[in-house]
Design a protein around this motif. Structure first.
Motif, PDB file in Angstrom:
ATOM      1  N   PRO A 126      34.885  33.245  50.147  1.00 57.84           N
ATOM      2  CA  PRO A 126      35.352  34.614  49.918  1.00 57.84           C
ATOM      3  C   PRO A 126      34.958  35.095  48.521  1.00 57.84           C
ATOM      4  O   PRO A 126      34.992  34.321  47.558  1.00 57.84           O
ATOM      5  N   ILE A 127      34.566  36.352  48.415  1.00 60.14           N
ATOM      6  CA  ILE A 127      34.320  36.983  47.121  1.00 60.14           C
ATOM      7  C   ILE A 127      35.100  38.294  47.086  1.00 60.14           C
ATOM      8  O   ILE A 127      35.711  38.684  48.082  1.00 60.14           O
ATOM      9  N   TYR A 128      35.110  38.972  45.933  1.00 56.75           N
ATOM     10  CA  TYR A 128      35.831  40.242  45.787  1.00 56.75           C
ATOM     11  C   TYR A 128      37.257  40.121  46.330  1.00 56.75           C
ATOM     12  O   TYR A 128      37.664  40.870  47.219  1.00 56.75           O
ATOM     13  N   ALA A 129      37.988  39.158  45.819  1.00 55.36           N
ATOM     14  CA  ALA A 129      39.405  38.985  46.181  1.00 55.36           C
ATOM     15  C   ALA A 129      39.581  38.814  47.680  1.00 55.36           C
ATOM     16  O   ALA A 129      40.595  39.218  48.239  1.00 55.36           O
ATOM     17  N   GLY A 130      38.609  38.199  48.330  1.00 57.46           N
ATOM     18  CA  GLY A 130      38.739  37.933  49.758  1.00 57.46           C
ATOM     19  C   GLY A 130      38.445  39.141  50.629  1.00 57.46           C
ATOM     20  O   GLY A 130      38.571  39.066  51.846  1.00 57.46           O
ATOM     21  N   ASN A 131      38.023  40.252  50.026  1.00 56.97           N
ATOM     22  CA  ASN A 131      37.680  41.440  50.822  1.00 56.97           C
ATOM     23  C   ASN A 131      36.293  41.332  51.429  1.00 56.97           C
ATOM     24  O   ASN A 131      35.920  42.144  52.271  1.00 56.97           O
ATOM     25  N   VAL A 132      35.522  40.351  50.955  1.00 58.32           N
ATOM     26  CA  VAL A 132      34.179  40.131  51.473  1.00 58.32           C
ATOM     27  C   VAL A 132      34.003  38.628  51.672  1.00 58.32           C
ATOM     28  O   VAL A 132      34.433  37.835  50.840  1.00 58.32           O
ATOM     29  N   GLN A 244      44.669  36.485  43.855  1.00 58.29           N
ATOM     30  CA  GLN A 244      43.241  36.214  43.666  1.00 58.29           C
ATOM     31  C   GLN A 244      43.006  35.152  42.610  1.00 58.29           C
ATOM     32  O   GLN A 244      42.162  34.285  42.776  1.00 58.29           O
ATOM     33  N   THR A 245      43.719  35.215  41.509  1.00 57.78           N
ATOM     34  CA  THR A 245      43.471  34.273  40.425  1.00 57.78           C
ATOM     35  C   THR A 245      44.651  33.335  40.229  1.00 57.78           C
ATOM     36  O   THR A 245      44.689  32.565  39.294  1.00 57.78           O
ATOM     37  N   ILE A 263      45.689  44.692  45.674  1.00 56.89           N
ATOM     38  CA  ILE A 263      44.549  43.973  46.264  1.00 56.89           C
ATOM     39  C   ILE A 263      44.576  42.515  45.846  1.00 56.89           C
ATOM     40  O   ILE A 263      44.381  41.612  46.652  1.00 56.89           O
TER      41      ILE A 263
ATOM     42  N   ILE B 120      35.844  39.104  38.639  1.00 54.56           N
ATOM     43  CA  ILE B 120      36.556  39.443  39.870  1.00 54.56           C
ATOM     44  C   ILE B 120      35.636  39.930  40.980  1.00 54.56           C
ATOM     45  O   ILE B 120      36.102  40.332  42.028  1.00 54.56           O
ATOM     46  N   ASP B 121      34.309  39.866  40.759  1.00 55.90           N
ATOM     47  CA  ASP B 121      33.395  40.163  41.870  1.00 55.90           C
ATOM     48  C   ASP B 121      33.033  38.875  42.618  1.00 55.90           C
ATOM     49  O   ASP B 121      33.378  38.694  43.764  1.00 55.90           O
ATOM     50  N   ASP B 123      34.166  35.838  41.883  1.00 55.89           N
ATOM     51  CA  ASP B 123      35.311  34.917  41.894  1.00 55.89           C
ATOM     52  C   ASP B 123      34.880  33.451  41.767  1.00 55.89           C
ATOM     53  O   ASP B 123      35.514  32.562  42.335  1.00 55.89           O
ATOM     54  N   SER B 221      29.947  39.815  54.923  1.00 59.84           N
ATOM     55  CA  SER B 221      30.660  40.560  55.963  1.00 59.84           C
ATOM     56  C   SER B 221      32.079  40.831  55.481  1.00 59.84           C
ATOM     57  O   SER B 221      32.548  40.200  54.535  1.00 59.84           O
TER      58      SER B 221
END
Lengths: 310, 249
Positions: A126-132, A244-245, A263, B120-121, B123, B221
């Motif tokens: 996961p990246i971008y706090a799991g949004n992607v 996220q962190t 988020i 934060i991009d 991570d 995705s």
């Protein structure tokens, strides 16, 4: 494929995160060894030897590993790396501290916080706090990996009988000295492995009010967590933070109380099976991920909830 | 003592990331960008050290395309003394970032490097540890308190079970956690002054370091959204649903 797991342990025993990591490692290949680097850590080594499917336990029992400082453990892993295609640790604060240091010494990229193993070279994370979700293929000879433990089931802890091989220490680099720890004492289950988590946010108003959540958590055999806002405000210690962190949790039941649902908080809990939100603001974003939302003042709702469980 | 601080231009933390229609990456066109929040904390800590007389110069570094200059101007407006912009159009992986920073540390000779614990991009939470490894320095990751005492940095780290205290030999690399400080806002006069502070532009190729990617992006995705839930009217209804419908209590 030959895989070395860097165990999470406290010298006496191995931590649950190691069991999830073993499940992930088994998807990368079938020759799995476990490293126990510590001091006076034969207890942890024996526990590791009992894990089914483990080929051998590498026991590095030496004073310089007593507190598992990355500066001292990383050179040991560099010595061992030649025998392995994958070095794998759980994405705990220990694993996240150590593995990038190892990767840089080996001149390879690290692969952080994987959520799935596609094949021996390809991983989802996961990246971008799991949004992607990204899927990446590593082109390095040695894969240095940390594992998001909530994405892999815990392996059985008994039934195996691996050999234990002692290995020599690599010496103290003298770069860092351990001065002490302040660990949060709690009778509650551990946050990242609890089946039920009760979390409080800014709406709790102060630290004393968390006693109310402790009482509810006691009825549910739940761990207590918190949003970043509650930790920043000093209501509860940093190790309560879900997000996220902070810690990533995926319990069967997550109860968010007085949490708006930023988020970065959702990133830490949205894989929970059932989510309950209690908040007096019906517009709070937390309700968008909640299976059951209750718009109510938490100071009325929580005591009623606790009483209803008698 | 000179302090080197790093900052990355990222998608604003309050903007939800969206995958591009062709699935090749995250859409960063015409969206609000900001300095990585952990890097703001790193810069603030360096400024407080200078204000306390522990440091005399703060150099802010960033790696990226032309607009990265805006992020560095923010660092200068907060209080950094000068900036180094390593210019590249490519996405540099954490290992490449660490190699670029090592090269700058060798030329700048700072006594301390402070970075954010993660961007934060991506991570990833890697670049600080990697830089410390390449330099053979001590690393203090996730720090929530720092006291400098001669050649030693006495730090408190946030760990899974609570807090850990370490004494690190300096020079060292520190990475900031959330509780280290609350970063200041740049004042308007300081934003104006920042426009005149020196900014050195270095094309990444001139540094002579290998930043070639080690990983291939296969796909990106968006995870499936959670199915919509229901609102319950009372605690009794909630308990009933949890017992009989979700069967989790």
């Amino acid at each position: 494929m030959s895989i070395l797991i860097i165990a999470e342990h406290d010298n006496a025993e191995i931590k649950g995160a190691t069991l999830n990591t073993l499940t992930a490692a088994a998807k990368m290949g079938d020759s799995v060894d476990i490293l126990i680097a510590g001091s006076g850590c034969s207890g942890a080594a024996e526990a590791a030897a009992a894990l089914p499917g483990v080929r051998s336990v590498k026991l590095a029992d030496s004073a310089e590993y007593a507190n598992q400082l990355a500066e001292n453990v990383a050179p040991l892993l560099v010595q061992l790396a030649g025998d392995y295609s994958h070095l794998v640790a759980p994405a705990t604060t220990n694993g996240k501290n150590l593995m990038p240091r190892v990767a840089a010494l080996l001149d390879v990229m690290a692969i952080s916080d994987i959520s799935d193993v596609v094949d021996a070279d390809t991983f989802e994370r996961p990246i971008y706090a799991g949004n992607v979700l990204s899927v990446i293929k590593s082109n390095d000879a040695t894969k240095v990996i940390t594992v998001r433990t909530t994405k892999f089931a815990a392996a059985e802890a008994a039934g195996g009988s691996a050999s234990i091989d002692s290995i020599d220490g690599s010496g103290d680099t003298g770069l860092a000295t351990f001065e002490g720890q302040d660990l949060t004492q709690s009778d509650r289950p551990e946050l990242t492995s609890a089946k039920v988590v009760v979390s409080g946010g800014r709406g709790m108003q102060n630290g004393d009010n968390f006693a109310m959540l402790d009482e509810l958590a006691g009825k549910l055999n739940a761990a207590v967590g918190a949003s970043r806002a509650a930790v920043d405000a000093g209501f509860v210690p940093n190790d309560y933070q879900v997000g996220q962190t902070g810690k990533v949790v995926a319990p069967d039941l997550y109860i968010a109380i007085g949490i708006s649902g930023a988020i970065q908080h959702l990133a830490g809990m949205k894989d929970s099976k059932t989510i309950v939100a209690i908040n007096n603001d019906e517009e709070a974003p937390i309700f968008q991920v909640a299976d059951y939302g209750l718009v109510m003042d938490l100071f009325d709702a929580v005591p009623q909830f606790t009483a209803a469980l008698d | 003592m000179k302090i080197l601080v790093t900052c990355k231009r990222v998608l604003d933390p309050y903007v939800k990331a969206r995958v591009k229609a062709d699935g090749t990456g995250v859409n960063l066109d015409n969206v609000k960008m900001a300095m990585n929040p952990f890097d703001e904390i790193a810069i603030e800590e360096a400024i407080r050290m200078r204000e306390a007389g522990k440091a005399d110069e703060i150099v802010a570094v960033s790696i990226g395309a032309a607009k990265t200059e805006e992020t560095l101007r923010t660092a200068l407006a907060m209080g950094a003394d000068r900036a180094v912009h390593v210019v590249t159009e490519d996405d540099i992986e954490p290992l490449g970032v660490a190699k670029v920073l090592k090269s700058l540390v060798e030329s700048e000779q700072p006594g301390l490097v402070i970075m954010g614990k993660q961007a934060i991009d991506g991570d990833s939470n890697q670049a600080g540890q990697m830089l410390a490894a390449l330099l053979g320095w001590a690393q203090g990751t996730n720090v929530s308190n720092v006291e400098l005492d001669g050649d030693t940095a006495n730090i408190t780290r946030e760990i899974d079970g609570g807090l850990e205290r370490l004494a690190l030999k300096m020079p060292c690399v520190l990475t900031s956690d959330l509780r280290l400080n609350e970063p200041r806002y740049a004042s308007l006069p300081n934003i104006m002054k920042a426009k005149k502070k020196p900014m050195d532009k270095k094309p990444i190729d001139e540094l002579g370091v290998d930043t070639a990617p080690r990983q291939t992006l296969v796909s990106v995705s968006e995870p499936p959204p959670r199915a919509a839930g229901v609102k319950v009217a009372s605690v009794d209804e909630l308990v009933d649903k949890l017992k009989n419908e979700a069967q989790v209590i």
